[in-house]
Structures are given as C-alpha cells and as structure tokens.
Design a protein around this motif. Sequence first.
Motif, PDB file in Angstrom:
ATOM      1  N   VAL A 261       0.817  -1.197   0.052  1.00 43.93           N
ATOM      2  CA  VAL A 261      -0.231   0.040  -0.001  1.00 43.93           C
ATOM      3  C   VAL A 261       0.974   1.300  -0.039  1.00 43.93           C
ATOM      4  O   VAL A 261       1.544   1.492   0.857  1.00 43.93           O
ATOM      5  CB  VAL A 261      -1.009   0.108   1.206  1.00 43.93           C
ATOM      6  N   SER A 305      -7.738   3.072  -1.248  1.00 42.43           N
ATOM      7  CA  SER A 305      -7.426   1.758  -0.571  1.00 42.43           C
ATOM      8  C   SER A 305      -7.829   1.400   0.888  1.00 42.43           C
ATOM      9  O   SER A 305      -7.330   0.808   1.366  1.00 42.43           O
ATOM     10  CB  SER A 305      -5.815   2.110  -0.343  1.00 42.43           C
ATOM     11  N   THR A 308      -8.390  -2.376   0.619  1.00 45.48           N
ATOM     12  CA  THR A 308      -6.810  -2.955   0.581  1.00 45.48           C
ATOM     13  C   THR A 308      -6.429  -2.994   2.033  1.00 45.48           C
ATOM     14  O   THR A 308      -5.560  -4.029   2.326  1.00 45.48           O
ATOM     15  CB  THR A 308      -5.987  -2.234  -0.352  1.00 45.48           C
TER      16      THR A 308
END
Length: 517
Positions: A261, A305, A308
């Motif tokens: 990330v 994100s 994620t």
Amino acid sequence: MSSSSSLPGLEDAFQSLLEVVEYPLVHSQAFAHLNVDAPKGVLLYGPPGVGKTRLVRAISDHCKAKLTVIQGPEIIGPYLGDSERRLRERFASAQGKEGPSILFIDEIDSLAPSRQSSSGGGGNARVVAQLLTLMDGLQSRGRLVVIGATNRPNALDSALRRPGRFDREISIDVPDQMARARILRYLLRMPHAVDFDQLAAATVGYVGADLEALCREAGLLAVGRRGPATMGDFSVAMRTTTASTRRGLGVDVPTTRWADVGGLDEVKLRLRQAVEWPSVHGEAMRRLGVRPPRGILLYGPPGCSKTTLVRVLATQTQSTFVSVNGAALYSPFVGDSERTLREVFRRARAAVPAIVFFDEIDAIVGKRVAGSRGDSVQERVLATMLNEMDGVQALDGVLVVAATNRVDLVDAALLRPGRFDRVLYVAPPDEAARREILAKCNGGVDLDLDVLAGLTEGFSGADVKNLAREAALLALRENLDTGVVGMTHYRRALGVVQGSLKSELMEYYSRMQAEYS
C-alpha cells in the motif's frame, strides 16, 4: 493416565462434564442421603467437529456407565404417535439397565426444535412435549443422566433449557492456538519434521475433525514420497482441507502486505496499533489498563485503498476474513436480514481471530431519521448490529471494520466509543505516495516518476493504477513484444484517464475531517 489425556483441546470441557455426570452416577447414595435431586440433564453445544460425541463416550468410559445413543432424526416415524413411542422405548431401555447409565441425544435440535418457529409445529410439537414429560419423570436419584448435543442451541425449544431438565449447559468452543498444537501432537504419530507451533498458528478456525482430516491428507502425501511428513505436505493439504467454521463464511484474501500500500503511513501506524499491538505488546497494554479497539471505521474518497488496508489486516493477523455486503444481507422476508447478521457474528466468534468487514456500511445500516417509526428493514438491521457489536466487546479476537465514502450517513450510535472506537480518514495519495504507487505499478524503466507524480494531481490510488494499466496497453498496441512502458505512453494515457478527486469532493472531505476526526 487420565481419560482427558486422549482428549487434547477438550480438557476443560471434560472436567466440567465430569463434575455434573460422575457425582450423580458414582455417588448417587449421597444424593439420596442428603435428599437432594441429582442433575438430570446436561446440554453440550458448539460448532460441528469440536468433539462433543467423543467427549460423551470418554465420560461414559471413565464413569463405567452404560451408554444409550439416540440420533435425533432416527426417532421420527412416518405414523401418528410413532415418534413418541420410539422415544419412550429408548428412555425405558436406558432406565432399565443395571448400574449407572447415560442417555445421549445427538443433534437434539432436530428432535426438539423450538415450537415457536414454523418448523416446530405438528409432529415436532408432540415429540417436544413427550421429551419434556419423560425428563420430568426421571426419578432415578442420578442413576440415569441425559446428555444432549447440538450445534444450534438457540434452535432448541426453550422449555428444555431450564433447571430440572437440562440443568447445566456446557459450551465447547473452537480450539485456540495452544489447544490446536496439543491436538496436532496427539494426532501426528507418524514420522514428521513439523513445527507444531507454526502449524497451529496457520490453522485458525480449525476444529478437531478438521485437524484430523488435515493430518490424514498430509500423511497421504508423505506416504507417496515415502518420507516423513513435512510443513510442505501440510501446506499442500491445507489447500483442500479448510476450516469448517469458515465454510460459507470466510473469504479467501490474497496475500497483501503493508508495503503493498503506497503512502498512508499515519493510517497504517494507527491500524497496526489497534490490531498488532495487542498480540505483540499485550502485557504492556494490560499493565496500563488499555483495551484494544473492537471497531474501526475507515472513511475517505473512493479508490483510496480502504478495502486494501482491511485485507492487509486480515493477512497480517492470519484472521478469518468475513465480508458483509448489502446484496447478501437483505432478504424480502421479515426477520431474515437480522437473522443473517446474527449468524455472521456468531460464526465469527467461533472462528477467532476474525475480522468482520462491512464495505459501504452507509448502504447497509444507514442513518435513522428523526420522527421515523423504526420499522424499516435498514433500521432493524441497524438495531441488530448495535446489539451484536455490544456483545463483541466482551470477546477477544473479533474486530469489526467498516468502510464508507459518506461518513455523515452513518448513524451516530455506531460512532460512539465501545462500538467504532476509531474513525480514521484514509486520505488520497499525496505526490510522494503517487510516486510510490507508480513505482510499484511500473513494468518499464524509461520513466521520470517525479514528473508523473506531479502530473497526477487529483488522482486516487485506483486512478493511478488505472493510468498505469492504460499506458501498458498503449505500449502493447505498438509492440506486443515490448517490456518497456515509456513516458510517451503515460502522456497519451493521461489524455484518456482523468483523476476522480474533484475540488468539490475534496471540500466535502475537509468538512468531514473537521467534524469526525
């Protein structure tokens, strides 16, 4: 050697059941002398495969008691009165045996379901009434103990779950890591080169029956190689042998690391403090009286994100990952959505450590409106979720994580401490983060990442990845054998792919940050 030595992972349950069963059976005269009614029944409940039946057989052997087994479905007969007659005969047979006796009713919920439910009417209601009468009629001063087993205790008729019938209820939970290590040592008697602690940590949610199947599969692989069982054999076996507590519940999560990330360093740190610190620095936190959060809400623009990050949490903690979405939750039948949500939390508790993830939570539970009657499906689901989250507080190992683009549409009752303890803003990537994302996406070498990072102002993480994909496609159109994506391809792709983070949207998130962060 004690009888519990052949029951790794069930030692506590063995002692609890032995206390209730052995005293009435072996010391029944003491109960008669004290004029005290001995316990008549014990209810065992827990997920399938945890060892309920095996536990009862071990208790029977230890107490030298004669065991009569009733499989719930085998009692049900096709004719009126057949089921009640068969049940009376089994009770009479168990009571007529000399010496101490145990009557074991397996899958008792199929024999005596709740009469309040639609499935509890008709013949089932008569069987329930007969079972209640038979248990009330037990006057054997402890020479007979009835043990019921079920993996759905709430489906059982409530009249059975009172003193005088099932006097005690014993929960048999999914084994924790230390219990799994003991079970594996007991099961793996073949030559092996296995780190039991490492294997136990990798088998989150596995019950005894799952571990037995896993050892059998790994053993077959070892036999095929004509060598000892290795961790590699177990890794292969785990692809086909999954935890029964996760079937129909958990979601396979692709392995994702924090390094995957780009940017978001502050959010990553706070998430690690919430999730990883309790296990790594648990003693220090307990010393200071710090309790880890039980709920985390991530909010921010689309494509930044949030999902994620949750996948990283599941990977890093080796947790059961349960993803809840509105399409799977909502049902046209009254009460079905609430029942589904309760089942999600129940099974998550049985498969700890677990992460329950609500994506787009504002669409699932929404926000109550002043003056509403509170009878919409969404509001009933919200009320159920509030109750379940309050119940999660008392249990270690379950973390509730939610993500939303519209934090202002989430009900205030969810945002208080004790439910979603932390509300974290997941910001769009800054220039340094965009450069990091481009470096991860880039398959070529002919790029000026600093220039590209500056050209992608207003791009979310998903936008940057989409830009890299479009540039790669343009490079392939020119030459299918190329291995390089150049700046010209990115500049052309910028004419097709636009950033999604407009100024009006970012002004909205600035206001939300001021209100909720």
